[in-house]
Each structure stands twice: as C-alpha cells, then as structure tokens.
Design a protein around this motif. Structure first.
Motif, PDB file in Angstrom:
ATOM      1  N   VAL A 276     -33.280 -28.472 -14.945  1.00 16.43           N
ATOM      2  CA  VAL A 276     -32.504 -27.736 -15.944  1.00 16.43           C
ATOM      3  C   VAL A 276     -31.028 -27.628 -15.557  1.00 16.43           C
ATOM      4  CG1 VAL A 276     -32.256 -25.540 -17.177  1.00 16.43           C
ATOM      5  CG2 VAL A 276     -34.536 -26.460 -16.702  1.00 16.43           C
ATOM      6  N   TYR A 277     -30.713 -26.833 -14.557  1.00 18.88           N
ATOM      7  CA  TYR A 277     -29.307 -26.532 -14.271  1.00 18.88           C
ATOM      8  C   TYR A 277     -28.552 -27.699 -13.655  1.00 18.88           C
ATOM      9  CZ  TYR A 277     -30.673 -21.850 -15.543  1.00 18.88           C
ATOM     10  OH  TYR A 277     -31.145 -20.772 -16.246  1.00 18.88           O
ATOM     11  N   CYS A 278     -29.227 -28.517 -12.862  1.00 17.49           N
ATOM     12  CA  CYS A 278     -28.558 -29.711 -12.333  1.00 17.49           C
ATOM     13  C   CYS A 278     -28.168 -30.646 -13.468  1.00 17.49           C
ATOM     14  CB  CYS A 278     -29.460 -30.437 -11.334  1.00 17.49           C
ATOM     15  SG  CYS A 278     -29.593 -29.613  -9.731  1.00 17.49           S
ATOM     16  N   LYS A 279     -28.978 -30.697 -14.521  1.00 14.69           N
ATOM     17  CA  LYS A 279     -28.677 -31.540 -15.680  1.00 14.69           C
ATOM     18  C   LYS A 279     -27.491 -30.993 -16.462  1.00 14.69           C
ATOM     19  CE  LYS A 279     -32.101 -34.392 -15.030  1.00 14.69           C
ATOM     20  NZ  LYS A 279     -31.851 -35.798 -14.632  1.00 14.69           N
ATOM     21  N   PHE A 280     -27.446 -29.673 -16.627  1.00  9.55           N
ATOM     22  CA  PHE A 280     -26.334 -29.073 -17.363  1.00  9.55           C
ATOM     23  C   PHE A 280     -24.997 -29.346 -16.690  1.00  9.55           C
ATOM     24  CE2 PHE A 280     -29.418 -25.648 -19.003  1.00  9.55           C
ATOM     25  CZ  PHE A 280     -29.567 -26.299 -20.219  1.00  9.55           C
ATOM     26  N   TYR A 281     -24.987 -29.266 -15.357  1.00  2.00           N
ATOM     27  CA  TYR A 281     -23.722 -29.306 -14.621  1.00  2.00           C
ATOM     28  C   TYR A 281     -23.472 -30.630 -13.918  1.00  2.00           C
ATOM     29  CZ  TYR A 281     -23.191 -24.333 -15.517  1.00  2.00           C
ATOM     30  OH  TYR A 281     -23.030 -23.121 -16.139  1.00  2.00           O
ATOM     31  N   GLY A 282     -24.405 -31.547 -13.969  1.00  4.90           N
ATOM     32  CA  GLY A 282     -24.197 -32.862 -13.389  1.00  4.90           C
ATOM     33  C   GLY A 282     -24.284 -32.915 -11.876  1.00  4.90           C
ATOM     34  N   TYR A 283     -24.991 -31.992 -11.260  1.00  5.14           N
ATOM     35  CA  TYR A 283     -25.149 -32.023  -9.811  1.00  5.14           C
ATOM     36  C   TYR A 283     -26.212 -33.049  -9.421  1.00  5.14           C
ATOM     37  CZ  TYR A 283     -22.441 -27.701  -9.692  1.00  5.14           C
ATOM     38  OH  TYR A 283     -21.441 -26.766  -9.836  1.00  5.14           O
ATOM     39  N   GLU A 284     -26.008 -33.674  -8.270  1.00  4.79           N
ATOM     40  CA  GLU A 284     -26.924 -34.715  -7.824  1.00  4.79           C
ATOM     41  C   GLU A 284     -28.272 -34.143  -7.390  1.00  4.79           C
ATOM     42  OE1 GLU A 284     -25.180 -37.123  -4.840  1.00  4.79           O
ATOM     43  OE2 GLU A 284     -23.580 -37.894  -6.137  1.00  4.79           O
ATOM     44  N   ASP A 285     -28.238 -33.004  -6.745  1.00  2.00           N
ATOM     45  CA  ASP A 285     -29.490 -32.404  -6.284  1.00  2.00           C
ATOM     46  C   ASP A 285     -29.342 -30.891  -6.211  1.00  2.00           C
ATOM     47  OD1 ASP A 285     -28.219 -31.736  -3.778  1.00  2.00           O
ATOM     48  OD2 ASP A 285     -28.594 -33.784  -3.120  1.00  2.00           O
ATOM     49  N   ILE A 286     -30.438 -30.250  -5.882  1.00  2.00           N
ATOM     50  CA  ILE A 286     -30.478 -28.794  -5.891  1.00  2.00           C
ATOM     51  C   ILE A 286     -29.616 -28.181  -4.790  1.00  2.00           C
ATOM     52  CG2 ILE A 286     -32.500 -28.558  -4.389  1.00  2.00           C
ATOM     53  CD1 ILE A 286     -31.713 -26.545  -7.583  1.00  2.00           C
ATOM     54  N   ILE A 287     -29.476 -28.873  -3.675  1.00  2.00           N
ATOM     55  CA  ILE A 287     -28.638 -28.360  -2.588  1.00  2.00           C
ATOM     56  C   ILE A 287     -27.188 -28.299  -3.025  1.00  2.00           C
ATOM     57  CG2 ILE A 287     -27.901 -28.684  -0.214  1.00  2.00           C
ATOM     58  CD1 ILE A 287     -30.862 -27.949  -0.561  1.00  2.00           C
ATOM     59  N   GLU A 288     -26.727 -29.335  -3.729  1.00  2.00           N
ATOM     60  CA  GLU A 288     -25.349 -29.342  -4.225  1.00  2.00           C
ATOM     61  C   GLU A 288     -25.156 -28.241  -5.270  1.00  2.00           C
ATOM     62  OE1 GLU A 288     -22.042 -32.448  -6.069  1.00  2.00           O
ATOM     63  OE2 GLU A 288     -24.169 -32.803  -6.416  1.00  2.00           O
ATOM     64  N   TYR A 289     -26.162 -28.068  -6.126  1.00  2.00           N
ATOM     65  CA  TYR A 289     -26.076 -27.019  -7.150  1.00  2.00           C
ATOM     66  C   TYR A 289     -25.886 -25.652  -6.512  1.00  2.00           C
ATOM     67  CZ  TYR A 289     -27.703 -23.572 -10.573  1.00  2.00           C
ATOM     68  OH  TYR A 289     -27.807 -22.463 -11.378  1.00  2.00           O
ATOM     69  N   TRP A 290     -26.703 -25.330  -5.517  1.00  2.00           N
ATOM     70  CA  TRP A 290     -26.615 -24.014  -4.912  1.00  2.00           C
ATOM     71  C   TRP A 290     -25.396 -23.865  -4.014  1.00  2.00           C
ATOM     72  CZ3 TRP A 290     -28.268 -20.046  -6.992  1.00  2.00           C
ATOM     73  CH2 TRP A 290     -29.444 -20.046  -7.743  1.00  2.00           C
ATOM     74  N   LYS A 291     -24.857 -24.970  -3.527  1.00  2.00           N
ATOM     75  CA  LYS A 291     -23.620 -24.907  -2.750  1.00  2.00           C
ATOM     76  C   LYS A 291     -22.495 -24.342  -3.613  1.00  2.00           C
ATOM     77  CE  LYS A 291     -20.193 -27.808  -0.402  1.00  2.00           C
ATOM     78  NZ  LYS A 291     -19.835 -29.200  -0.006  1.00  2.00           N
ATOM     79  N   TYR A 292     -22.458 -24.762  -4.866  1.00  2.00           N
ATOM     80  CA  TYR A 292     -21.389 -24.332  -5.763  1.00  2.00           C
ATOM     81  C   TYR A 292     -21.766 -23.115  -6.598  1.00  2.00           C
ATOM     82  CZ  TYR A 292     -18.988 -28.639  -4.551  1.00  2.00           C
ATOM     83  OH  TYR A 292     -18.336 -29.642  -3.861  1.00  2.00           O
ATOM     84  N   ASN A 293     -22.982 -22.620  -6.466  1.00  2.00           N
ATOM     85  CA  ASN A 293     -23.401 -21.460  -7.233  1.00  2.00           C
ATOM     86  C   ASN A 293     -23.837 -20.297  -6.366  1.00  2.00           C
ATOM     87  OD1 ASN A 293     -23.756 -21.943 -10.445  1.00  2.00           O
ATOM     88  ND2 ASN A 293     -23.926 -23.869  -9.331  1.00  2.00           N
ATOM     89  N   ASN A 294     -23.753 -20.447  -5.061  1.00  2.00           N
ATOM     90  CA  ASN A 294     -24.121 -19.362  -4.165  1.00  2.00           C
ATOM     91  C   ASN A 294     -23.136 -18.200  -4.347  1.00  2.00           C
ATOM     92  OD1 ASN A 294     -24.875 -17.681  -1.977  1.00  2.00           O
ATOM     93  ND2 ASN A 294     -25.605 -19.470  -0.856  1.00  2.00           N
ATOM     94  N   PRO A 295     -23.606 -17.003  -4.661  1.00  2.00           N
ATOM     95  CA  PRO A 295     -22.712 -15.878  -4.949  1.00  2.00           C
ATOM     96  C   PRO A 295     -21.730 -15.537  -3.835  1.00  2.00           C
ATOM     97  CG  PRO A 295     -24.955 -15.347  -5.586  1.00  2.00           C
ATOM     98  CD  PRO A 295     -25.023 -16.634  -4.824  1.00  2.00           C
ATOM     99  N   MET A 296     -22.084 -15.859  -2.583  1.00  2.00           N
ATOM    100  CA  MET A 296     -21.244 -15.456  -1.461  1.00  2.00           C
ATOM    101  C   MET A 296     -20.229 -16.528  -1.059  1.00  2.00           C
ATOM    102  SD  MET A 296     -22.493 -12.515  -1.128  1.00  2.00           S
ATOM    103  CE  MET A 296     -21.773 -11.910   0.394  1.00  2.00           C
ATOM    104  N   ARG A 297     -20.110 -17.585  -1.856  1.00  2.00           N
ATOM    105  CA  ARG A 297     -19.287 -18.729  -1.439  1.00  2.00           C
ATOM    106  C   ARG A 297     -17.810 -18.370  -1.261  1.00  2.00           C
ATOM    107  NH1 ARG A 297     -20.601 -18.964  -6.736  1.00  2.00           N
ATOM    108  NH2 ARG A 297     -18.948 -19.374  -8.269  1.00  2.00           N
ATOM    109  N   ASN A 298     -17.298 -17.436  -2.064  1.00  2.00           N
ATOM    110  CA  ASN A 298     -15.881 -17.066  -1.974  1.00  2.00           C
ATOM    111  C   ASN A 298     -15.708 -15.566  -1.755  1.00  2.00           C
ATOM    112  OD1 ASN A 298     -14.802 -19.712  -2.530  1.00  2.00           O
ATOM    113  ND2 ASN A 298     -15.352 -19.414  -4.676  1.00  2.00           N
ATOM    114  N   VAL A 299     -16.699 -14.951  -1.147  1.00  2.00           N
ATOM    115  CA  VAL A 299     -16.701 -13.487  -1.097  1.00  2.00           C
ATOM    116  C   VAL A 299     -15.486 -12.924  -0.363  1.00  2.00           C
ATOM    117  CG1 VAL A 299     -18.067 -13.357   1.025  1.00  2.00           C
ATOM    118  CG2 VAL A 299     -18.164 -11.482  -0.634  1.00  2.00           C
ATOM    119  N   LEU A 300     -14.980 -13.638   0.627  1.00  2.00           N
ATOM    120  CA  LEU A 300     -13.828 -13.133   1.378  1.00  2.00           C
ATOM    121  C   LEU A 300     -12.559 -13.105   0.531  1.00  2.00           C
ATOM    122  CD1 LEU A 300     -14.413 -14.815   4.863  1.00  2.00           C
ATOM    123  CD2 LEU A 300     -14.998 -12.503   4.124  1.00  2.00           C
TER     124      LEU A 300
END
Length: 377
Positions: A276-300
């Motif tokens: 579902v979500y990888c298709k919407f956003y064009g991510y190659e795999d689930i790891i890449e999807y969560w890399k860019y969607n992890n809530p804490m990625r820019n928390v600082l």
C-alpha cells in the motif's frame, strides 16, 4: 445444603477477602505517582507548581491491572457524544482532508480562543476522541479533529492515502487554521499513530511549525521496530482489519494503483505497508519507507514545547523503545510515564475517563500561561 451459620461464615469470609484485596490494592498504589523525565527549566518548574496532577497519583481501576484488558476495555467505554461540523479542506494535489469541528460550547468562544487540533490514532475518528474534545471544549478551546485522507468516513478525492510520517497534509491544515483564525494560538494533541504524525510535523517544520505546543499520547518512537517486527497478533490483526476496511471503502479510487487483493491478504504490517504505502510514495522497500516516515527522524529540529505520555505496560508501543536520554537533552520536552495504563487507556478508577486527556490539557494550559507571562514581561 448450607445451614444459616455456614452461610453467615461464607458471606463474612467473602467480605473480609474482598476488603483485604481492596486494602492491599490501595496500599500498593498509594504512592503510584507518574514519573517525570525532563531538564530543569523555568517552564517545567511552572508546570509542576501550577498543575497538581503531575505530582498526584494516577489510579487505574483495581480490576484493570492487566495491560491487555485495560487496552481493550478502554476502546469499549462509552465516549462522550460531541456534535461535530465537518469541513473539507482542499489540498494542492486535488485531494481533500476532512476537518471535524466540535460544536459543543462554541457559542461561548471568541476568535482569540486557542484552537486545539486533535490527531486520532491509526484508524480512529472524531467519535473515538469525544472525551478529549468534550473536556477541551469545556476548558475554552476550539477543537478540530484532523482526519487523514479517506479516514473518518470521509471521501477520497485522489488515489492516495497519507503515509505514517508524511506531514504535508498536516502542514496545510495548520496553515489553513491560522489563515482563518489569525488571532488565535494553535496547539495539538496526538494519540498513538496521531502522535507519530505530530512528532513528524514538529521535527520537519521546526521553528516554523506555528504550533505553540503539543502533546503526544502513547507515541511509539521507533516506528521501524514497531511495524517491521512481529506485533502481538491480536493487535496486528485488529489494526490491519480496520485499515483494510478503509481500503475497501475506497476500492474504486485505489484499484488502478494498488493490488488490493494482495493488500487484503496481508497478515503483517510489513506486508501491508509494502503493498500500500510503498506504492503510494514510490519507495523501493519497507525499510526505505520507514526511514523517511519514522516520527523521530528530525526530532532534534523541533522547537515547540512537547509532552509525551507513556505507560510502562503498553502492549503496542512498548517501553523499551522510549528514548529516555532524549528527555534529558531537550530542555523543552517532558516525558510522563505511569506503571499502568495499557495503550491509550489510562482510565481512572473514579470516572473511567482517560487520565491522559486531563493531564494533556493541564500541560497545554500551563505552557500557554507561561508563554503569556513571558510576553507580558
């Protein structure tokens, strides 16, 4: 057959046993105070001094000591009925987002009344957060519930659902609310997945977030670990079932883009997100999807004061993922933890209403008071 004396002994013994259990429970929980993790600051001193709830015990019902039972029962406790007025907000790509404005008590509010944006859980809607909306309205907030695309029984205008950490639609919502209400402050409370969206938004937009403050209830922090490893099968099944229901509702719009049959067959979030979500956003795999969607990625990068509320017995957003060190580094972030509460439960023994809602609004009240005092100085 029991004789009267035997019945009397049985009843007396049962009463003594029940009273003993209750006494044990109250003694055991007499000093169950929420634990606070923070950097000492003028803001945090003001919060603790002005809001006694932070230094008072949280008492869950004695019969809800099990984390799974607490989590499940909390979803069935009747919520306060709130009247909402729906408004559709247009997005730049042709999509729309439904905003549900709480009407209760709105006649008492002014154009300067603070606006609270509520971000529900993964598949929740305005009715699921009725208790929070009602409580906030009584405190003088104008409350609006943000529904992700196609969620909350809303229409889906384009073949796209919002990714877990995609904050663009949230950004448009905040800008829209500010444009319509330039004299009002804006704050936000997110629950579960809604707290992930709020954290993503605060980190991505930093000092330009517009929000005065925010509260995250039961955030998961490390979404990569949460959604790519095996979750308790009951929760994973129920959450996926709700997500699949949303897909089915919008199947006509989504079918040209997605393999819906593959999505329906998914038994794990890892598979569902891939289809579902990888298709919407064009991510190659689930790891890449969560890399860019992890809530804490820019928390600082976040700049607004934030409070996070976590239960140490949360069966979904487990305690081992809580970054305790972060709350000793960011001077404007406060973490409140309780021993009990389950996932987004926190029911109080006297009222069966969420303690987390009350403490979240206490925090926002205190932050706005502190910020107002600073301006006056």
């Amino acid at each position: 057959m029991l004789f009267p004396s035997e019945v009397s002994y049985f009843v007396s013994g049962s009463v003594v046993a029940i009273v003993s259990v209750l006494v044990w429970y109250y003694r055991r929980n007499k000093h169950t105070l929420p634990k606070l993790h923070y950097v000492d600051s003028d803001l945090h001193r003001h919060i603790l001094k002005s809001k006694p709830g932070f230094t008072s015990p949280y008492r869950p019902p004695f019969w809800l000591q099990n984390n799974h039972l607490h989590t499940i029962i909390a979803t069935f406790v009747p919520k306060t009925k709130v009247i909402f007025k729906r408004e559709y907000m247009d997005l730049d790509d042709g999509g729309v987002v439904a905003l549900d404005w709480a009407q209760d008590g709105s006649e008492r509010l002014s154009d300067k009344s603070t606006i609270l944006i509520v971000l529900p859980g993964l598949t929740a809607s305005a009715d699921d957060v009725g208790e929070l909306c009602n409580m906030a309205s009584k405190r003088g907030y104008r409350v609006v519930v943000f529904n992700k695309r196609g969620h909350g029984n809303s229409v889906l205008a384009t073949p796209k659902l919002q990714g877990f950490g995609d904050a663009k639609d949230m950004r448009r919502c905040v800008e829209y609310v500010r444009e319509k209400n330039p004299a009002a402050k804006i704050v936000a409370i997110g629950s579960s997945a809604g707290s992930g969206l709020l954290a993503s938004y605060l980190g991505e937009y930093g000092a330009d977030c517009i929000l005065a403050t925010g509260v995250c209830i039961c955030p998961g922090y490390d979404a990569l670990e949460l959604f790519t490893k095996r979750m308790n099968f009951i929760y994973e099944f129920l959450l996926l079932k709700s997500l699949k229901k949303i897909l089915k509702k919008h199947a006509k719009v989504l079918s040209p883009l997605l393999d819906l049959d593959a999505a329906y067959r998914s038994t794990r979030f890892m598979d569902f997100d891939t289809h579902v979500y990888c298709k919407f956003y064009g991510y190659e795999d689930i790891i890449e999807y969560w890399k860019y969607n992890n809530p804490m990625r820019n928390v600082l990068n976040s700049s607004a004061p934030v409070m996070c509320i976590n239960s140490m017995d949360d069966p979904i957003c487990v305690a081992r993922n809580i970054p305790f060190d972060m709350f000793q580094e960011k001077s404007d972030w406060l973490l409140v933890t309780t021993n009990k509460g389950g996932h987004c439960g926190f029911l109080e023994e006297s009222t069966l209403t969420p303690w987390s809602d009350r403490i979240a609004l206490d925090y926002i009240d205190a932050v706005l008071e502190f910020q107002g005092a600073e301006i006056e100085q």
